[in-house]
Design a protein around this motif. Sequence first.
Motif, mmCIF file in Angstrom:
data_model
loop_
_atom_site.group_PDB
_atom_site.id
_atom_site.type_symbol
_atom_site.label_atom_id
_atom_site.label_comp_id
_atom_site.label_asym_id
_atom_site.label_seq_id
_atom_site.Cartn_x
_atom_site.Cartn_y
_atom_site.Cartn_z
ATOM 1 N N ASN A 192 0.868 -1.214 0.103
ATOM 2 C CA ASN A 192 0.094 0.013 -0.095
ATOM 3 C C ASN A 192 1.018 1.100 0.057
ATOM 4 O O ASN A 192 0.434 2.156 0.701
ATOM 5 C CB ASN A 192 -0.815 0.168 1.138
ATOM 6 C CG ASN A 192 -0.006 -0.283 2.538
ATOM 7 O OD1 ASN A 192 0.929 -0.336 2.467
ATOM 8 N ND2 ASN A 192 -0.878 -0.060 3.669
ATOM 9 N N GLN A 193 1.998 1.146 -0.718
ATOM 10 C CA GLN A 193 2.786 2.509 -0.899
ATOM 11 C C GLN A 193 2.107 3.775 -1.172
ATOM 12 O O GLN A 193 2.224 4.692 -0.644
ATOM 13 C CB GLN A 193 4.070 2.039 -1.641
ATOM 14 C CG GLN A 193 4.965 1.106 -1.386
ATOM 15 C CD GLN A 193 5.425 1.213 0.186
ATOM 16 O OE1 GLN A 193 6.106 2.173 0.120
ATOM 17 N NE2 GLN A 193 5.033 0.673 1.143
ATOM 18 N N ALA A 194 1.158 3.230 -2.268
ATOM 19 C CA ALA A 194 0.445 4.561 -2.826
ATOM 20 C C ALA A 194 -0.478 5.232 -1.792
ATOM 21 O O ALA A 194 -0.518 6.372 -1.504
ATOM 22 C CB ALA A 194 -0.428 4.418 -3.810
ATOM 23 N N ARG A 195 -1.041 4.264 -1.111
ATOM 24 C CA ARG A 195 -1.699 4.656 0.082
ATOM 25 C C ARG A 195 -1.194 5.563 1.079
ATOM 26 O O ARG A 195 -1.898 6.510 1.692
ATOM 27 C CB ARG A 195 -2.699 3.437 0.683
ATOM 28 C CG ARG A 195 -3.767 3.711 1.520
ATOM 29 C CD ARG A 195 -4.514 2.644 2.112
ATOM 30 N NE ARG A 195 -3.975 1.748 2.857
ATOM 31 C CZ ARG A 195 -3.709 1.934 4.262
ATOM 32 N NH1 ARG A 195 -4.284 2.981 4.748
ATOM 33 N NH2 ARG A 195 -3.073 1.383 4.889
ATOM 34 N N ILE A 196 -0.265 5.197 1.591
ATOM 35 C CA ILE A 196 0.439 5.861 2.750
ATOM 36 C C ILE A 196 1.390 6.771 2.276
ATOM 37 O O ILE A 196 1.814 7.575 2.973
ATOM 38 C CB ILE A 196 1.047 4.808 3.691
ATOM 39 C CG1 ILE A 196 2.151 4.174 3.064
ATOM 40 C CG2 ILE A 196 0.116 3.729 4.382
ATOM 41 C CD1 ILE A 196 3.270 3.258 4.042
ATOM 42 N N GLY A 197 1.454 6.982 1.006
ATOM 43 C CA GLY A 197 2.131 8.174 0.451
ATOM 44 C C GLY A 197 3.813 8.141 0.494
ATOM 45 O O GLY A 197 4.190 9.242 0.732
ATOM 46 N N ARG A 198 4.227 7.046 0.507
ATOM 47 C CA ARG A 198 5.296 6.832 0.649
ATOM 48 C C ARG A 198 6.489 6.015 -0.380
ATOM 49 O O ARG A 198 5.419 4.781 -0.523
ATOM 50 C CB ARG A 198 6.220 6.541 2.112
ATOM 51 C CG ARG A 198 6.338 7.513 2.818
ATOM 52 C CD ARG A 198 6.929 6.607 4.296
ATOM 53 N NE ARG A 198 5.809 6.322 5.066
ATOM 54 C CZ ARG A 198 5.045 7.099 5.644
ATOM 55 N NH1 ARG A 198 5.116 8.346 5.513
ATOM 56 N NH2 ARG A 198 3.795 6.723 6.456
ATOM 57 N N ARG A 235 -7.444 12.967 0.289
ATOM 58 C CA ARG A 235 -6.704 11.920 0.643
ATOM 59 C C ARG A 235 -6.106 11.630 1.969
ATOM 60 O O ARG A 235 -5.750 10.404 2.353
ATOM 61 C CB ARG A 235 -5.506 11.592 -0.596
ATOM 62 C CG ARG A 235 -4.084 12.536 -0.434
ATOM 63 C CD ARG A 235 -3.363 12.018 -1.238
ATOM 64 N NE ARG A 235 -2.593 10.977 -0.839
ATOM 65 C CZ ARG A 235 -2.222 10.002 -1.527
ATOM 66 N NH1 ARG A 235 -2.019 10.187 -2.849
ATOM 67 N NH2 ARG A 235 -1.268 8.620 -0.925
ATOM 68 N N GLY A 259 -7.967 8.543 1.587
ATOM 69 C CA GLY A 259 -6.819 7.615 1.180
ATOM 70 C C GLY A 259 -6.559 7.676 -0.262
ATOM 71 O O GLY A 259 -7.156 8.541 -1.025
ATOM 72 N N ASP A 260 -5.528 6.884 -0.890
ATOM 73 C CA ASP A 260 -5.268 7.020 -2.226
ATOM 74 C C ASP A 260 -6.604 6.543 -3.052
ATOM 75 O O ASP A 260 -7.255 5.560 -2.935
ATOM 76 C CB ASP A 260 -4.235 6.134 -2.239
ATOM 77 C CG ASP A 260 -3.735 5.836 -3.852
ATOM 78 O OD1 ASP A 260 -3.653 6.812 -4.456
ATOM 79 O OD2 ASP A 260 -3.514 4.645 -4.106
ATOM 80 N N ARG A 261 -6.680 7.282 -4.076
ATOM 81 C CA ARG A 261 -8.053 7.194 -5.076
ATOM 82 C C ARG A 261 -9.468 6.903 -4.218
ATOM 83 O O ARG A 261 -10.424 6.311 -4.585
ATOM 84 C CB ARG A 261 -7.754 5.672 -5.728
ATOM 85 C CG ARG A 261 -6.434 6.098 -6.746
ATOM 86 C CD ARG A 261 -6.090 4.534 -7.316
ATOM 87 N NE ARG A 261 -5.311 3.929 -6.247
ATOM 88 C CZ ARG A 261 -4.920 2.619 -6.531
ATOM 89 N NH1 ARG A 261 -5.366 1.884 -7.180
ATOM 90 N NH2 ARG A 261 -4.151 1.998 -5.488
ATOM 91 N N ILE A 312 -10.044 5.277 -1.499
ATOM 92 C CA ILE A 312 -10.511 3.803 -1.164
ATOM 93 C C ILE A 312 -10.719 3.834 0.309
ATOM 94 O O ILE A 312 -11.047 2.775 0.857
ATOM 95 C CB ILE A 312 -9.581 2.786 -1.618
ATOM 96 C CG1 ILE A 312 -8.054 2.665 -0.954
ATOM 97 C CG2 ILE A 312 -9.381 2.799 -2.982
ATOM 98 C CD1 ILE A 312 -7.196 1.569 -1.260
ATOM 99 N N GLY A 313 -10.212 4.845 1.158
ATOM 100 C CA GLY A 313 -10.145 4.836 2.511
ATOM 101 C C GLY A 313 -9.110 3.999 3.017
ATOM 102 O O GLY A 313 -8.149 3.853 2.379
ATOM 103 N N PHE A 361 -7.889 -5.675 -2.832
ATOM 104 C CA PHE A 361 -6.658 -5.176 -2.116
ATOM 105 C C PHE A 361 -5.868 -6.286 -1.892
ATOM 106 O O PHE A 361 -6.391 -7.058 -1.073
ATOM 107 C CB PHE A 361 -7.209 -4.153 -1.066
ATOM 108 C CG PHE A 361 -5.780 -3.596 -0.211
ATOM 109 C CD1 PHE A 361 -5.300 -2.280 -0.628
ATOM 110 C CD2 PHE A 361 -5.107 -4.223 0.679
ATOM 111 C CE1 PHE A 361 -4.529 -1.553 0.053
ATOM 112 C CE2 PHE A 361 -3.966 -3.670 1.249
ATOM 113 C CZ PHE A 361 -3.711 -2.289 1.065
#
Lengths: 227, 237
Positions: free
Chosen positions: A221-227, B39, B43-45, B47-48, B215
Amino acid sequence: MTLRACRAVAAVTMLLAASIAQARSPDLQRGREIAANGSAEGAQACAACHKLDGAGDTSGAFPRLTRQAGFYLYKQLKDYQTGLRDSQIMVPIAQRLSEDEMQDVSGYYASTSAPFVPPSPGDNRSIQYGGVLSALGSAEKNVPACVNCHGQAGAGIPPSFPYLAGQFARYTRDQLAAWKDGSRRNDPLNVMRDIAARLGSDDVAALAEYFAHAWPPDGSNQARIGR
Amino acid sequence: MLLAWPATADQGDVGRGSTLANHGKTVSSGPTNAVPPCRNCHGDRGIGDGSGAFPRLTGQLAFYAYKQLKDFAADTRPSPVMSPIAKALSEQDMQDVAAYYASLKGPLFPLPVLDPETVRRGGMISAAGITEKQVPACITCHGEAGAGMLPIFPYLAGQYASYTQYQMDAFRLGRRNNSPLGVMTEIAKKMDEDDINAVSQYLASVRPPCDCGEFTSSAGPASAYVAPPLLENRAGK
């Protein structure tokens, strides 16, 4: 104030880190052996409680260690060893680990990838409230947002700030209570003690519930956590 | 009135919305207050974060998302978090950011272990309503299996159970009062906690008809991992 405190904590831990840990890569194989079998000096196997992959068990009595920031894990062991962090279980174990062994076993758990099993649905009001408190803090209570230091959605900011996302609610709750009553006091600059002192028991329960349901960092989940 | 579609709601600028959603708005970029990036919470895109504290926005109908921002700003859907943010957005900002999230696809988090009987009961409520309580079927408006229906009915399929449950409670208890003609308030008041819980869990379990994908965890063996010195050790590397 909050971001400054956050940076100050980071700076202090880095200084501390520089003074104790040489730029040595942990030996993961050795770390794994210690986790599985314990140390030559008689430290018990970490896996007995934390499991070999660091997933802990659903009791929440033992924290999830999988992919936790390696330096954070090392510092906790060091603090148990020197008595800065109390625990009837962990202090004797840490005292039977050498400097290198602490680094190796910390590096090992930072490298593991235990699956995350989402907990069953919780109290939705707590989750909503906890999420907001984590993201925004509370101006009224003078509580900074958790995400300031612990990263977006509690995903952690290694090396100093542990992830909270995916951690067992019971563990998070117990630790916040321990910061609050002063029985845990190994935070740089009293940051966690100051924050916990301003949290009510409802706040603590909500945060613990929220983080237990948030997805932990697991490398995908790199994209999600922004790193 | 129900279909008061603003002339430009489907003309939001996705690129501008993306900038706003991912970078927020600084005070210097407009006459209003700064806006944090969406975000940060969503979250990203969109998605939470898996918890359900923040709703999934990925692919949500643009007009619905836009209307919620309007309602947050107008306090017809009051929220200590979203109302101040929405008030700092211009009309154009709202359209752009809604268009951006409507344009996205993103993975769904795996589900927790749910009680199958509860999920089944929720499925029945969604498909057939509760006759003796005069609760209509969700799918009547929200589309087959809660997939959403243009132009105004949001998708519910794949939405976090804890979020849906919380919103139904908000309708039921009068904290949220912005559904057209009060339809949702009226429905929610006829449902009890068990009904709401069941239908929320069911809807969270339905996968929306898109190639969103799940996911997935890229959990690999520890041996494939090269250990950096502890100080450089970053989660997920």
